[in-house]
Write an enzyme that holds these catalytic residues in place. Structure first.
Site, PDB file in Angstrom:
ATOM      1  N   ALA A  21      59.704 -55.322 -30.427  1.00 52.80           N
ATOM      2  CA  ALA A  21      60.952 -55.836 -31.011  1.00 52.80           C
ATOM      3  C   ALA A  21      61.476 -54.977 -32.154  1.00 52.80           C
ATOM      4  CB  ALA A  21      60.741 -57.270 -31.496  1.00 52.80           C
ATOM      5  N   ASN A  22      60.928 -53.776 -32.316  1.00 58.09           N
ATOM      6  CA  ASN A  22      61.411 -52.931 -33.412  1.00 58.09           C
ATOM      7  C   ASN A  22      62.657 -52.144 -33.020  1.00 58.09           C
ATOM      8  OD1 ASN A  22      59.123 -51.560 -31.863  1.00 58.09           O
ATOM      9  ND2 ASN A  22      60.215 -49.812 -32.728  1.00 58.09           N
ATOM     10  N   GLY A  24      66.002 -51.576 -29.739  1.00 53.36           N
ATOM     11  CA  GLY A  24      66.622 -51.950 -28.474  1.00 53.36           C
ATOM     12  C   GLY A  24      66.845 -53.450 -28.274  1.00 53.36           C
ATOM     13  N   TYR A 183      58.786 -46.845 -12.770  1.00 52.19           N
ATOM     14  CA  TYR A 183      59.587 -47.803 -13.538  1.00 52.19           C
ATOM     15  C   TYR A 183      60.015 -48.991 -12.673  1.00 52.19           C
ATOM     16  CZ  TYR A 183      63.030 -50.028 -16.456  1.00 52.19           C
ATOM     17  OH  TYR A 183      63.712 -50.979 -17.178  1.00 52.19           O
TER      18      TYR A 183
HETATM   19  N1  LIG Z   1      68.314 -51.243 -21.639  1.00 55.29           N
HETATM   20  C1  LIG Z   1      68.524 -51.578 -20.378  1.00 55.29           C
HETATM   21  O1  LIG Z   1      69.581 -51.299 -19.788  1.00 55.29           O
HETATM   22  C2  LIG Z   1      67.472 -52.326 -19.623  1.00 55.29           C
HETATM   23  C3  LIG Z   1      67.742 -52.653 -18.297  1.00 55.29           C
HETATM   24  C4  LIG Z   1      66.787 -53.366 -17.572  1.00 55.29           C
HETATM   25  C5  LIG Z   1      65.612 -53.762 -18.176  1.00 55.29           C
HETATM   26  N2  LIG Z   1      65.379 -53.413 -19.478  1.00 55.29           N
HETATM   27  C6  LIG Z   1      64.092 -53.832 -20.055  1.00 55.29           C
HETATM   28  O2  LIG Z   1      64.300 -54.371 -21.352  1.00 55.29           O
HETATM   29  C7  LIG Z   1      63.185 -54.030 -22.191  1.00 55.29           C
HETATM   30  C8  LIG Z   1      63.676 -53.354 -23.440  1.00 55.29           C
HETATM   31  O3  LIG Z   1      64.415 -52.192 -23.064  1.00 55.29           O
HETATM   32  P1  LIG Z   1      65.201 -51.326 -24.139  1.00 55.29           P
HETATM   33  O4  LIG Z   1      66.321 -50.683 -23.432  1.00 55.29           O
HETATM   34  O5  LIG Z   1      65.428 -52.117 -25.337  1.00 55.29           O
HETATM   35  O6  LIG Z   1      64.102 -50.187 -24.438  1.00 55.29           O
HETATM   36  P2  LIG Z   1      63.835 -49.357 -25.760  1.00 55.29           P
HETATM   37  O7  LIG Z   1      65.032 -49.292 -26.618  1.00 55.29           O
HETATM   38  O8  LIG Z   1      63.183 -48.088 -25.310  1.00 55.29           O
HETATM   39  O9  LIG Z   1      62.751 -50.252 -26.538  1.00 55.29           O
HETATM   40  C9  LIG Z   1      61.497 -50.423 -25.984  1.00 55.29           C
HETATM   41  C10 LIG Z   1      60.627 -51.142 -26.978  1.00 55.29           C
HETATM   42  O10 LIG Z   1      59.318 -51.286 -26.380  1.00 55.29           O
HETATM   43  C11 LIG Z   1      58.378 -50.806 -27.299  1.00 55.29           C
HETATM   44  N3  LIG Z   1      57.163 -50.305 -26.656  1.00 55.29           N
HETATM   45  C12 LIG Z   1      57.031 -49.312 -25.754  1.00 55.29           C
HETATM   46  N4  LIG Z   1      55.728 -49.140 -25.458  1.00 55.29           N
HETATM   47  C13 LIG Z   1      55.037 -50.043 -26.186  1.00 55.29           C
HETATM   48  C14 LIG Z   1      53.671 -50.354 -26.332  1.00 55.29           C
HETATM   49  N5  LIG Z   1      52.715 -49.682 -25.680  1.00 55.29           N
HETATM   50  N6  LIG Z   1      53.309 -51.367 -27.146  1.00 55.29           N
HETATM   51  C15 LIG Z   1      54.258 -52.044 -27.854  1.00 55.29           C
HETATM   52  N7  LIG Z   1      55.560 -51.780 -27.781  1.00 55.29           N
HETATM   53  C16 LIG Z   1      55.949 -50.784 -26.955  1.00 55.29           C
HETATM   54  C17 LIG Z   1      59.086 -49.702 -28.063  1.00 55.29           C
HETATM   55  O11 LIG Z   1      58.400 -49.428 -29.256  1.00 55.29           O
HETATM   56  P3  LIG Z   1      58.368 -47.956 -29.919  1.00 55.29           P
HETATM   57  O12 LIG Z   1      59.580 -47.888 -30.806  1.00 55.29           O
HETATM   58  O13 LIG Z   1      57.075 -47.965 -30.669  1.00 55.29           O
HETATM   59  O14 LIG Z   1      58.408 -46.942 -28.819  1.00 55.29           O
HETATM   60  C18 LIG Z   1      60.441 -50.373 -28.277  1.00 55.29           C
HETATM   61  O15 LIG Z   1      60.374 -51.263 -29.343  1.00 55.29           O
HETATM   62  C19 LIG Z   1      62.253 -53.158 -21.347  1.00 55.29           C
HETATM   63  O16 LIG Z   1      61.236 -53.980 -20.802  1.00 55.29           O
HETATM   64  C20 LIG Z   1      63.153 -52.650 -20.241  1.00 55.29           C
HETATM   65  O17 LIG Z   1      62.443 -52.371 -19.050  1.00 55.29           O
HETATM   66  C21 LIG Z   1      66.270 -52.702 -20.208  1.00 55.29           C
END
Ligand SMILES: NC(=O)c1ccc[n+]([C@@H]2O[C@H](COP(=O)([O-])OP(=O)(O)OC[C@H]3O[C@@H](n4cnc5c(N)ncnc54)[C@H](OP(=O)(O)O)[C@@H]3O)[C@@H](O)[C@H]2O)c1
Length: 315
Positions: A21-22, A24, A183
């Site tokens: 939650a830090n 995106g 993915y």
């Molecule tokens: N954005 C989209 O369009 C979209 C579409 C479909 C689904 N989603 C899903 O929505 C979720 C969030 O996506 P987002 O776009 O917000 O991605 P994001 O901006 O890359 O954020 C991902 C988050 O997950 C954390 N993370 C990654 N690996 C981790 C680990 N091993 N342990 C704990 N935290 C971890 C990251 O932390 P760090 O900062 O430490 O890396 C970051 O806080 C994901 O599950 C993604 O598959 C997103």
């Protein structure tokens, strides 16, 4: 009912944990839930980034009740420690499975236990976390006299589930790795887990509900800049804005998991996604048949138990 993300139901008294939650979608989910009055726990692997996110929410939401707890979902010891910390709380009303590797590596990588890294992060760590934290959610359900909303587990699925398939005979992609397969396969597996979890919770007569949502197509270049949380480059803003017709900011991507947590009318049969598929207010959407299939869920479950080295306390 038309859901208004700007006018959320009161969530005071509810404690909700969000993985990753830090930044995106996870960050904005935390901020919006805090704005609705929930006590929000940001479960993140980097404590500096987590504290920056906590500080940002406190700046932006007056009176926010928010804190960080360490969690690396790809590390079993970290998952177990986070689960123990959540189990010690008086109550836990929600767990949002958001953390994820979104840009999968080009070549196959393994975690320290030999599991493919994207599956390990997006699915296995969450499977282990839920298995261990479930008693805290159950306890909260039992303690409530007549809960308007019982405890919920919300899984972040994806439109990518439409463009791939789950290889149950090669779940770890040892024979057929590509970044896209990793993915999309992980997101199909997470959705299938969320739906199977719901079936098992209902069969067990649990007061906990499992819901699955997807956030459309949400990019950081279309997202408000927030100190310590989101600072896309000008080039990124420019490129992402070229796609404005079919993308949204991650603040809007958070609307679906927030609704899944707060809308009293929802049940575990619901699946939410943006109105215009990739963007918009969260409405009922249609999951892929493969991810909703009880047969797939039943076959996947023992594979997840084995790979996560975690028996799940539901038959
Ligand atoms: N954005 C989209 O369009 C979209 C579409 C479909 C689904 N989603 C899903 O929505 C979720 C969030 O996506 P987002 O776009 O917000 O991605 P994001 O901006 O890359 O954020 C991902 C988050 O997950 C954390 N993370 C990654 N690996 C981790 C680990 N091993 N342990 C704990 N935290 C971890 C990251 O932390 P760090 O900062 O430490 O890396 C970051 O806080 C994901 O599950 C993604 O598959 C997103």
């Amino acid at each position: 009912m038309v859901w208004n993300p700007a006018d959320l139901p009161d969530a005071q008294g509810r404690t909700i944990a969000i993985t990753g939650a830090n930044a995106g979608v996870g960050y904005f989910t935390a901020e919006q839930l805090a704005g609705a009055g929930a006590h929000v726990i940001l479960a993140c692997r980097d404590q500096e980034r987590a504290e920056a996110a906590v500080a940002a929410i406190r700046r932006r939401v007056r009176g926010a009740r928010v804190e960080a707890t360490p969690l690396d979902v790809a590390d079993r010891a970290s998952v177990d420690a986070a689960a123990d910390a959540l189990l010690e709380r008086d109550r836990l009303d929600g767990l949002i499975l958001n953390a994820g590797v979104v840009h999968a590596p080009r070549t196959r990588r393994s975690d320290r236990y030999g599991n493919e890294l994207v599956l390990a992060t997006n699915v296995l760590g969450h499977f282990r976390l839920v298995a261990r934290v479930l008693p805290a959610l159950e306890r909260t359900a039992e303690a409530a006299a007549e809960p308007v909303i019982g405890p919920r587990i919300v899984s972040l699925g994806s439109l990518a589930t439409r463009l791939g398939r789950l290889r149950l005979d090669d779940l770890q992609l040892e024979r057929s790795y590509s970044s896209w397969r990793a993915y999309s396969g992980s997101k199909i597996a997470l959705q299938a887990f969320g739906f199977e979890l719901e079936r098992r919770l209902r069969a067990a007569g649990s007061g906990v509900t499992s819901l699955v949502v997807h956030p459309g197509y949400s990019t950081s270049g279309r997202t408000p800049g927030i100190r310590g949380v989101n600072h896309p480059s000008r080039a990124k803003r420019f490129v992402d804005n070229l796609q404005a017709a079919w993308t949204q900011g991650k603040d809007h991507g958070a609307w679906a998991p927030v609704r899944a947590m707060l809308d009293p009318a929802l049940t575990g049969d619901d699946y939410l996604g943006p109105l215009a598929r990739t963007k918009g207010i969260p409405v009922q959407a249609h999951p892929t048949r493969a991810s909703r299939s009880p047969r797939t869920g039943a076959r996947l479950w023992p594979l997840l138990e084995a790979a996560a080295a975690q028996p799940f306390p539901l038959p």
